[in-house]
Scaffold this motif. Structure first.
Motif, PDB file in Angstrom:
ATOM      1  N   LEU A   1      -4.077  -9.973 -10.885  1.00 33.71           N
ATOM      2  CA  LEU A   1      -4.281  -9.047 -10.397  1.00 33.71           C
ATOM      3  C   LEU A   1      -5.599  -9.153  -9.858  1.00 33.71           C
ATOM      4  CD1 LEU A   1      -3.052  -5.773 -12.405  1.00 33.71           C
ATOM      5  CD2 LEU A   1      -1.929  -6.984 -10.258  1.00 33.71           C
ATOM      6  N   PRO A   2      -6.077  -9.236  -8.693  1.00 34.90           N
ATOM      7  CA  PRO A   2      -7.126  -9.589  -8.286  1.00 34.90           C
ATOM      8  C   PRO A   2      -7.920  -8.248  -8.710  1.00 34.90           C
ATOM      9  CG  PRO A   2      -6.034  -9.024  -5.974  1.00 34.90           C
ATOM     10  CD  PRO A   2      -5.072  -9.342  -7.377  1.00 34.90           C
TER      11      PRO A   2
ATOM     12  N   TYR B   1      -5.648  -6.497  -3.564  1.00 30.16           N
ATOM     13  CA  TYR B   1      -5.620  -5.425  -4.074  1.00 30.16           C
ATOM     14  C   TYR B   1      -5.122  -4.297  -4.270  1.00 30.16           C
ATOM     15  CZ  TYR B   1     -10.220  -7.753  -4.844  1.00 30.16           C
ATOM     16  OH  TYR B   1     -11.379  -8.804  -4.781  1.00 30.16           O
ATOM     17  N   ILE B   2      -3.980  -3.795  -3.582  1.00 27.37           N
ATOM     18  CA  ILE B   2      -3.845  -2.834  -2.819  1.00 27.37           C
ATOM     19  C   ILE B   2      -2.103  -2.785  -3.479  1.00 27.37           C
ATOM     20  CG2 ILE B   2      -3.581   0.101  -2.102  1.00 27.37           C
ATOM     21  CD1 ILE B   2      -5.790  -0.727  -0.718  1.00 27.37           C
ATOM     22  N   LEU B   3      -1.619  -3.912  -3.239  1.00 25.12           N
ATOM     23  CA  LEU B   3      -0.095  -3.900  -2.672  1.00 25.12           C
ATOM     24  C   LEU B   3       0.154  -3.732  -3.592  1.00 25.12           C
ATOM     25  CD1 LEU B   3       0.075  -6.417   0.576  1.00 25.12           C
ATOM     26  CD2 LEU B   3       1.005  -4.070   0.135  1.00 25.12           C
TER      27      LEU B   3
ATOM     28  N   THR C   1      -1.785   0.577   9.367  1.00 26.75           N
ATOM     29  CA  THR C   1      -1.274   1.052   7.750  1.00 26.75           C
ATOM     30  C   THR C   1      -1.437  -0.057   7.442  1.00 26.75           C
ATOM     31  OG1 THR C   1       1.156   0.282   8.195  1.00 26.75           O
ATOM     32  CG2 THR C   1       0.476   2.609   9.060  1.00 26.75           C
ATOM     33  N   VAL C   2      -2.331   0.206   6.143  1.00 27.71           N
ATOM     34  CA  VAL C   2      -2.627  -0.811   4.942  1.00 27.71           C
ATOM     35  C   VAL C   2      -2.170  -0.400   3.861  1.00 27.71           C
ATOM     36  CG1 VAL C   2      -4.679  -2.198   4.437  1.00 27.71           C
ATOM     37  CG2 VAL C   2      -5.358  -1.069   6.474  1.00 27.71           C
TER      38      VAL C   2
ATOM     39  N   ARG D   1       3.495   1.905  -0.389  1.00 26.38           N
ATOM     40  CA  ARG D   1       4.340   2.459   0.422  1.00 26.38           C
ATOM     41  C   ARG D   1       5.709   3.197   0.438  1.00 26.38           C
ATOM     42  NH1 ARG D   1       3.280  -3.659   2.906  1.00 26.38           N
ATOM     43  NH2 ARG D   1       1.821  -3.431   4.532  1.00 26.38           N
ATOM     44  N   ARG D   2       5.804   2.870  -0.789  1.00 25.46           N
ATOM     45  CA  ARG D   2       7.502   4.068  -1.604  1.00 25.46           C
ATOM     46  C   ARG D   2       6.814   4.300  -2.531  1.00 25.46           C
ATOM     47  NH1 ARG D   2       7.213  -0.535  -4.194  1.00 25.46           N
ATOM     48  NH2 ARG D   2       6.602  -0.389  -6.736  1.00 25.46           N
ATOM     49  N   ALA D   3       5.966   5.423  -2.957  1.00 24.30           N
ATOM     50  CA  ALA D   3       4.712   6.370  -3.344  1.00 24.30           C
ATOM     51  C   ALA D   3       5.458   7.344  -3.002  1.00 24.30           C
ATOM     52  CB  ALA D   3       3.618   6.597  -3.798  1.00 24.30           C
TER      53      ALA D   3
END
Length: 417
Positions: free
Chosen positions: A256-257, A172-174, A145-146, A179-181
């Motif tokens: 934010l990157p 970028y994504i975190l 998982t990423v 993960r809690r969506a």
């Protein structure tokens, strides 16, 4: 060498593939190449298969069909995501036949062999006294998982560079809190074309004039270098430059990157990721660019974050917005049939009818997917004609060339084994 024994000279076709042109017809039409694609690409590389939001509780599972393979992706009792071959260790029966569901244990419907969601064999009736159940657990598949996205790899030794790729894309994504969506919607669409045509179509915006709903929010200059922007797109390009300058200031203030990382055909796990503005209100993929969900995915100070987009070879692309996220996965079904699965994710506490209208949330990409399916089908029909000859890619199609080059490179490496 490959275990396939085709009538077609696969290696010869791969070796003579010219740079900067589309592939020859057998790559898109022949059963031999379809089987080779499963063996050399889908059975050997990391594949995106689900969002963690599709497996919210222990025992929740999805099944993934890849050519002759069937894989169970399940959340175990420790809330880790695992993957197993969907094959009973007794006499090989398919165990789970539904696309998704929830189980306490994984039970084969043939002779009731029972496995835990960690893959251990828990019960096998009428076995001899010396039977060792620890030797007959489900065969595992590599799973990773990423930042809320689930990837699997069927190979015994998966590509080692995935760890580095994950480390580069996670920052970028975190911030989007996947993960809690939760899943707001998921739509499966079968396109009447080869999977590579589906991927190639996604990798360019040369055809974006055929997406009127998408062009309300997506700048139609994606992939264009400044010197290649035609006069008709110059006003949109000027708007993009102004929005990009504003967005960069916002991204930097929020930490934010955003800079593009593009390694589509220079590594085994090819990818591209970038955060950039949207047109209109700049908030979401809607007809006026405003947020489709009032409850943002995370604690963002502004909804005007444009889009964080990511491409992953060989089978996925993603858009992460302030208010929702969209994942796209591609699964080959036949030489001329491809499953495209689109999943919309929202904040776990967002309420349909209160925080978002489902039709407004999904309208742009539902329309765009339907339009792309028609274009892919037309491409498949044309390539099936004896009159077809490979044609040249233009400057705006450089990511198509990168995908095809990545694909050809992976086939060459496999055929040389």
């Amino acid at each position: 060498m490959s275990t396939l024994a085709p009538a077609t000279d696969l290696a010869g076709l791969v070796a003579r593939r010219p740079v900067g042109q589309s592939l020859e017809a057998p790559f898109y039409t022949s059963r031999e190449f379809f089987d080779l694609d499963i063996e050399a690409v889908f059975a050997r590389h990391w594949l995106f298969v689900a969002a963690e939001a599709e497996l919210p509780e222990p025992g929740d599972y999805v099944t993934v069909a890849l050519g002759p393979y069937s894989v169970v992706v399940v959340r175990d009792d420790d809330e880790e995501v695992r993957a197993f071959h969907n094959v009973c260790r007794h006499r090989g029966a398919r165990i789970l036949n539904d696309e998704r569901g929830s189980v306490g244990n994984i039970v084969c419907g043939y002779h009731r062999w029972t496995y835990g969601v960690d893959g251990r064999l828990l019960h096998a009736e009428s076995q001899p006294a010396d039977f060792d159940p620890s030797c007959f657990g489900l065969r595992s598949v590599h799973a990773r998982t990423v930042a809320g996205l689930v990837f699997i790899c069927l190979a015994e030794e998966p590509p080692a560079d995935f760890h580095e790729v994950a480390a580069r894309i996670e920052p970028y994504i975190l911030p989007h809190g996947l993960r809690r969506a939760k899943v707001a919607a998921q739509i499966d669409l079968v396109e009447n074309g080869n999977w590579k045509l589906t991927m190639e179509n996604n990798r360019e915006c040369y055809h974006c004039g055929g997406h009127p709903e998408l062009q309300c929010s997506l700048f139609p200059v994606y992939g264009y270098a400044e010197q290649d922007v035609p006069p008709v797109l110059r006003p949109a390009y000027e708007r993009y430059l102004r929005a990009d300058a504003e967005s960069r200031r916002t991204y930097e203030s929020l930490g934010l990157p955003y800079e593009a990382i593009e390694e589509l055909d220079t590594r085994t796990t090819g990818f591209r990721i970038q955060r950039e503005p949207l047109d209109g209100a700049g908030e979401s993929f809607t007809e006026d660019g405003t947020a489709a969900c009032k409850r943002l995915l995370a604690d963002f100070r502004t909804p005007r974050l444009g889009r964080l987009s990511m491409h992953m070879q060989p089978n996925a692309w993603f858009h992460f917005l302030s208010d929702h996220a969209i994942t796209f996965s591609v699964i080959p079904l036949a030489p001329d049939r491809t499953l495209v699965r689109t999943t919309w994710l929202v904040h776990p506490d967002a309420v349909e009818g209160v925080d978002y209208d489902l039709d407004s949330l999904t309208r742009v990409w539902t329309a765009t997917n339907d339009q792309d399916a028609l274009l892919v089908a037309r491409a498949q029909q044309g390539i099936g004609s004896p009159a077809y000859r490979p044609g040249p890619y233009g400057p705006t199609e450089y990511q198509v060339e990168a995908f095809v080059n990545w694909y050809a490179t992976r086939l060459k490496a496999h055929l040389a084994r």
